[in-house]
Design a protein around this motif. Structure first.
Motif, PDB file in Angstrom:
ATOM      1  N   SER A  75      -5.506  -7.087  -3.900  1.00 39.01           N
ATOM      2  CA  SER A  75      -4.823  -5.845  -3.532  1.00 39.01           C
ATOM      3  C   SER A  75      -4.909  -5.534  -2.048  1.00 39.01           C
ATOM      4  O   SER A  75      -4.104  -4.760  -1.532  1.00 39.01           O
ATOM      5  CB  SER A  75      -5.392  -4.668  -4.335  1.00 39.01           C
ATOM      6  OG  SER A  75      -6.720  -4.369  -3.910  1.00 39.01           O
ATOM      7  N   HIS A  85      -9.709  -0.310   3.785  1.00 38.56           N
ATOM      8  CA  HIS A  85      -9.944   0.073   2.396  1.00 38.56           C
ATOM      9  C   HIS A  85     -11.386   0.483   2.124  1.00 38.56           C
ATOM     10  O   HIS A  85     -11.699   0.944   1.024  1.00 38.56           O
ATOM     11  CB  HIS A  85      -9.543  -1.077   1.468  1.00 38.56           C
ATOM     12  CG  HIS A  85      -8.065  -1.327   1.437  1.00 38.56           C
ATOM     13  ND1 HIS A  85      -7.421  -2.099   2.379  1.00 38.56           N
ATOM     14  CD2 HIS A  85      -7.097  -0.876   0.601  1.00 38.56           C
ATOM     15  CE1 HIS A  85      -6.125  -2.129   2.107  1.00 38.56           C
ATOM     16  NE2 HIS A  85      -5.902  -1.403   1.053  1.00 38.56           N
ATOM     17  N   PRO A 107     -14.208  -8.173  -6.025  1.00 29.48           N
ATOM     18  CA  PRO A 107     -14.196  -6.746  -5.640  1.00 29.48           C
ATOM     19  C   PRO A 107     -14.517  -6.551  -4.165  1.00 29.48           C
ATOM     20  O   PRO A 107     -15.160  -7.396  -3.523  1.00 29.48           O
ATOM     21  CB  PRO A 107     -15.289  -6.136  -6.528  1.00 29.48           C
ATOM     22  CG  PRO A 107     -16.200  -7.275  -6.845  1.00 29.48           C
ATOM     23  CD  PRO A 107     -15.345  -8.506  -6.898  1.00 29.48           C
ATOM     24  N   ASN A 154       2.630   1.758  -3.327  1.00 30.11           N
ATOM     25  CA  ASN A 154       1.677   2.193  -4.356  1.00 30.11           C
ATOM     26  C   ASN A 154       1.531   3.707  -4.399  1.00 30.11           C
ATOM     27  O   ASN A 154       1.043   4.254  -5.396  1.00 30.11           O
ATOM     28  CB  ASN A 154       0.305   1.553  -4.109  1.00 30.11           C
ATOM     29  CG  ASN A 154       0.044   0.380  -5.028  1.00 30.11           C
ATOM     30  OD1 ASN A 154       0.486   0.373  -6.179  1.00 30.11           O
ATOM     31  ND2 ASN A 154      -0.678  -0.615  -4.536  1.00 30.11           N
ATOM     32  N   LYS A 187       0.867  -6.384  -8.139  1.00 32.06           N
ATOM     33  CA  LYS A 187       0.349  -6.742  -9.467  1.00 32.06           C
ATOM     34  C   LYS A 187      -1.173  -6.736  -9.521  1.00 32.06           C
ATOM     35  O   LYS A 187      -1.754  -6.676 -10.603  1.00 32.06           O
ATOM     36  CB  LYS A 187       0.858  -8.130  -9.871  1.00 32.06           C
ATOM     37  CG  LYS A 187       2.365  -8.225 -10.056  1.00 32.06           C
ATOM     38  CD  LYS A 187       2.773  -9.656 -10.401  1.00 32.06           C
ATOM     39  CE  LYS A 187       4.293  -9.771 -10.546  1.00 32.06           C
ATOM     40  NZ  LYS A 187       4.695 -11.182 -10.842  1.00 32.06           N
ATOM     41  N   TYR A 188      -1.822  -6.796  -8.363  1.00 36.33           N
ATOM     42  CA  TYR A 188      -3.273  -6.919  -8.364  1.00 36.33           C
ATOM     43  C   TYR A 188      -3.951  -5.565  -8.559  1.00 36.33           C
ATOM     44  O   TYR A 188      -3.429  -4.518  -8.182  1.00 36.33           O
ATOM     45  CB  TYR A 188      -3.747  -7.546  -7.056  1.00 36.33           C
ATOM     46  CG  TYR A 188      -3.303  -8.975  -6.877  1.00 36.33           C
ATOM     47  CD1 TYR A 188      -3.802  -9.991  -7.691  1.00 36.33           C
ATOM     48  CD2 TYR A 188      -2.378  -9.319  -5.894  1.00 36.33           C
ATOM     49  CE1 TYR A 188      -3.397 -11.310  -7.521  1.00 36.33           C
ATOM     50  CE2 TYR A 188      -1.967 -10.637  -5.721  1.00 36.33           C
ATOM     51  CZ  TYR A 188      -2.479 -11.624  -6.544  1.00 36.33           C
ATOM     52  OH  TYR A 188      -2.076 -12.917  -6.381  1.00 36.33           O
ATOM     53  N   THR A 189      -5.154  -5.614  -9.125  1.00 40.92           N
ATOM     54  CA  THR A 189      -5.925  -4.402  -9.388  1.00 40.92           C
ATOM     55  C   THR A 189      -6.423  -3.802  -8.074  1.00 40.92           C
ATOM     56  O   THR A 189      -6.948  -4.537  -7.224  1.00 40.92           O
ATOM     57  CB  THR A 189      -7.131  -4.727 -10.288  1.00 40.92           C
ATOM     58  OG1 THR A 189      -6.664  -5.347 -11.489  1.00 40.92           O
ATOM     59  CG2 THR A 189      -7.921  -3.469 -10.617  1.00 40.92           C
ATOM     60  N   PRO A 190      -6.266  -2.496  -7.868  1.00 40.36           N
ATOM     61  CA  PRO A 190      -6.775  -1.871  -6.639  1.00 40.36           C
ATOM     62  C   PRO A 190      -8.262  -2.141  -6.445  1.00 40.36           C
ATOM     63  O   PRO A 190      -9.034  -2.192  -7.400  1.00 40.36           O
ATOM     64  CB  PRO A 190      -6.506  -0.381  -6.863  1.00 40.36           C
ATOM     65  CG  PRO A 190      -5.352  -0.352  -7.825  1.00 40.36           C
ATOM     66  CD  PRO A 190      -5.556  -1.524  -8.733  1.00 40.36           C
ATOM     67  N   THR A 192      -9.543  -4.906  -5.179  1.00 38.95           N
ATOM     68  CA  THR A 192      -9.854  -6.330  -5.272  1.00 38.95           C
ATOM     69  C   THR A 192      -9.265  -7.066  -4.071  1.00 38.95           C
ATOM     70  O   THR A 192      -8.441  -6.523  -3.325  1.00 38.95           O
ATOM     71  CB  THR A 192      -9.285  -6.934  -6.558  1.00 38.95           C
ATOM     72  OG1 THR A 192      -7.850  -6.837  -6.517  1.00 38.95           O
ATOM     73  CG2 THR A 192      -9.811  -6.209  -7.788  1.00 38.95           C
ATOM     74  N   THR A 239      -9.532 -11.525  -7.844  1.00 40.54           N
ATOM     75  CA  THR A 239     -10.262 -10.465  -8.557  1.00 40.54           C
ATOM     76  C   THR A 239     -11.581 -10.091  -7.897  1.00 40.54           C
ATOM     77  O   THR A 239     -12.279  -9.181  -8.372  1.00 40.54           O
ATOM     78  CB  THR A 239     -10.548 -10.927 -10.000  1.00 40.54           C
ATOM     79  OG1 THR A 239     -11.241 -12.195  -9.956  1.00 40.54           O
ATOM     80  CG2 THR A 239      -9.259 -11.087 -10.789  1.00 40.54           C
ATOM     81  N   ASP A 268       0.833  -1.208   0.000  1.00 42.35           N
ATOM     82  CA  ASP A 268       0.000   0.000   0.000  1.00 42.35           C
ATOM     83  C   ASP A 268       0.866   1.256   0.000  1.00 42.35           C
ATOM     84  O   ASP A 268       0.568   2.229  -0.703  1.00 42.35           O
ATOM     85  CB  ASP A 268      -0.920   0.015   1.221  1.00 42.35           C
ATOM     86  CG  ASP A 268      -2.043  -1.012   1.129  1.00 42.35           C
ATOM     87  OD1 ASP A 268      -2.311  -1.495   0.011  1.00 42.35           O
ATOM     88  OD2 ASP A 268      -2.636  -1.336   2.182  1.00 42.35           O
TER      89      ASP A 268
END
Length: 428
Positions: free
Chosen positions: A281, A401, A364, A246, A273-276, A278, A362, A243
């Motif tokens: 992440s 988050h 959400p 990033n 590497k993971y999408t924020p 998700t 992935t 975090d």
């Protein structure tokens, strides 16, 4: 007021504050003194207390019925919980004077402030009266003599402080929880905050960084040399380190990751590497993982390890070898309450449950929140397409988050206060 007539303020740091009924309402963090136009010592107008949710309020000295190194007791009256803000003519004693470089009169002997006493006159007025100053001898082998002198015998107590040390302020802060220390750092000027942060050991600084707003994390990390910054990142949980990284430009991320030990950097690289937004992440890649042939006793011993957070220690994930993420095939999990009910010699493979579908990297965040709330879980496993455990999302990850980005920033928490944070006009 039933209290000593002289109180050294550093000894009050962290002391509990009680209301007239004996209920604790907070802890002392500093004293507020009002500067005077004359040469008289500053008048102490109250204390700063930290309440639940890290809110700092002002306690007028007139509301305090007892004050000593064991407890501060308030008299009757209603507290206004508006957040404290220092006025231009006021001084936060510990924050601004501790470790300040000064000179003792008449000879000009250099020293550093280690404590300041406040004293009550017969008329009931409190003022800063004496200063404890340790001489700077220039000899590394021994400490300088400690002087306790009147306020007017010390030169350098007013104005901007230069080249302050951190030892005495750190001594005041050392018993604070990381979240409380992070809150205290937000009260300091940027330069002072960076000095204090840099003086913490790597593990302590890593814990504190995790509790600070992102902009403060970045500024403190940037003030460190890169090798030290990499060492601190190694001490952080991989998800917290990811975090923080990033928030940095990609070239700076790469430099710091290259300076980290490979086994510490690899899980952080994977998380980046993971999408924020998700599961990948926000998850931690280091949950408690054991094989099915481990015993209940071994699992209980593992979750007792003091460095584990309560959310991580609440369950054990069971997988085939290897046990480092990404693991072998995921088999299920065992909650610590189930472990307490089983014979210590039983194998985890006998008590493991897998009746709740794991998350995918992935998935959400809103879906994670819904599923954790539905099943009253404090953590959920995250598996990849090969059914390998890659991490776990805990309830504190979800909260971190789900709240606004600035939820750790004290300036964003509630309406601004002032030194008159006690009703009936008794403010600073």
């Amino acid at each position: 007021m039933s209290t000593p007539t002289r109180v050294y303020i550093a000894r009050l740091a962290g002391v509990a504050v009680f209301d007239p009924n004996g209920d604790q309402v907070g802890r002392v963090r500093d004293a507020v003194a009002r500067l005077r136009a004359t040469k008289r010592p500053p008048e102490v107008v109250g204390l700063v207390a930290e309440m639940p949710m890290r809110r700092r309020i002002f306690l007028s000295i007139n509301r305090i019925t007892s004050i000593d190194a064991d407890a501060v007791v308030l008299g009757s009256g209603t507290l206004n919980l508006r957040r404290f803000e220092k006025r231009p003519n006021e001084l936060l004693v510990l924050q601004e004077l501790l470790d300040r470089r000064v000179q003792l009169e008449p000879g000009g002997q250099p020293g550093a402030v280690v404590d300041v006493a406040m004293e009550c006159t017969r008329g009931g007025e409190w003022s800063l009266s004496r200063v404890a100053v340790r001489e700077q001898t220039g000899r590394l082998s021994r400490r300088g003599h400690l002087h306790q002198v009147e306020w007017d015998r010390v030169r350098g107590l007013s104005g901007i402080a230069d080249n302050r040390g951190t030892a005495n302020l750190l001594a005041v802060l050392e018993d604070m929880r990381p979240a409380d220390l992070a809150n205290a750092l937000q009260d300091l000027p940027d330069t002072r905050r960076n000095e204090v942060a840099a003086a913490l050991n790597d593990e302590r600084l890593a814990d504190v960084l995790s509790e600070l707003p992102e902009h403060d994390q970045v500024e403190i990390l940037a003030a460190l040399d890169r090798e030290r910054a990499a060492d601190v990142l190694e001490e952080m949980d991989p998800d917290d380190a990811a975090d923080l990284l990033n928030e940095l430009p990609p070239p700076e991320q790469d430099v710091l990751l290259d300076l980290m030990e490979p086994d510490e950097a690899d899980p952080v690289r994977q998380l980046l590497k993971y999408t924020p937004g998700t599961a990948g992440s926000v998850m931690t890649s280091e949950p408690v993982i054991l094989p099915p042939d481990a015993t209940v006793a071994e699992a209980l011993a593992r979750i007792r390890e003091p460095q584990l957070s309560p959310a991580i220690a609440a369950q054990v994930f069971v997988t085939r070898a290897p046990q480092n993420t990404p693991t072998g095939r995921y088999l299920g999990m065992v909650h610590f309450q189930a472990l307490l009910r089983e014979p210590p010699a039983d194998l985890l493979g006998k008590v493991v449950v897998n009746d709740i579908d794991p998350l995918r990297p992935t998935t959400p965040l809103p879906e994670i929140t819904r599923r954790m709330a539905t099943y009253d879980l404090v953590a959920m496993p995250v598996i990849d397409r090969s059914n390998r455990l890659v991490g776990a999302v805990t309830v504190d990850d979800v909260l971190d988050h789900s709240l606004p980005r600035d939820w750790r920033d004290r300036d964003a928490l509630g309406a601004p206060g002032a030194s008159d944070a006690v009703l009936d006009g008794d403010g600073g």
